[in-house]
Design a protein around this motif. Structure first.
Motif, short mmCIF file in Angstrom:
data_model
loop_
_atom_site.label_atom_id
_atom_site.label_comp_id
_atom_site.label_asym_id
_atom_site.label_seq_id
_atom_site.Cartn_x
_atom_site.Cartn_y
_atom_site.Cartn_z
N LEU A 62 0.81 -1.22 0.00
CA LEU A 62 0.00 0.00 0.00
C LEU A 62 0.85 1.28 0.00
O LEU A 62 0.54 2.21 -0.76
N PRO A 63 1.93 1.37 0.80
CA PRO A 63 2.74 2.60 0.74
C PRO A 63 3.34 2.86 -0.65
O PRO A 63 3.38 4.01 -1.11
N LEU A 64 3.77 1.81 -1.34
CA LEU A 64 4.31 1.98 -2.69
C LEU A 64 3.22 2.40 -3.66
O LEU A 64 3.41 3.29 -4.49
N TYR A 65 2.04 1.78 -3.54
CA TYR A 65 0.90 2.17 -4.37
C TYR A 65 0.59 3.65 -4.17
O TYR A 65 0.40 4.39 -5.14
N ASP A 66 0.54 4.09 -2.92
CA ASP A 66 0.23 5.48 -2.63
C ASP A 66 1.28 6.43 -3.21
O ASP A 66 0.93 7.49 -3.75
N GLN A 67 2.55 6.05 -3.15
CA GLN A 67 3.62 6.88 -3.71
C GLN A 67 3.50 6.98 -5.23
O GLN A 67 3.61 8.08 -5.79
#
Length: 59
Positions: free
Chosen positions: A14-19
């Motif tokens: 999720l953090p990579l998706y958000d970035q």
């Protein structure tokens, strides 16, 4: 973009998706387009590396 596309699903933390989504929004691109550009840039940066799939040696 090529006429032939391969559709597949993969998972992102999720953090990579958000970035990536934030970068895509900033560049006024879709998430898919941003990922394609990132992959193309990665491949260009590694063109001198031998990334060509090798056929197995016959024994």
């Amino acid at each position: 973009m090529p006429n032939e596309l391969r559709r597949f699903t993969f998972r992102l933390p999720l953090p990579l998706y958000d970035q990536i989504n934030a970068i895509a929004t900033g560049n006024r691109r879709s998430l898919n387009s941003e990922i394609i550009i990132a992959i193309e840039n990665y491949i260009k940066a590694h063109q001198s590396d031998d990334l060509t799939p090798q056929e197995p040696a016959n024994e």
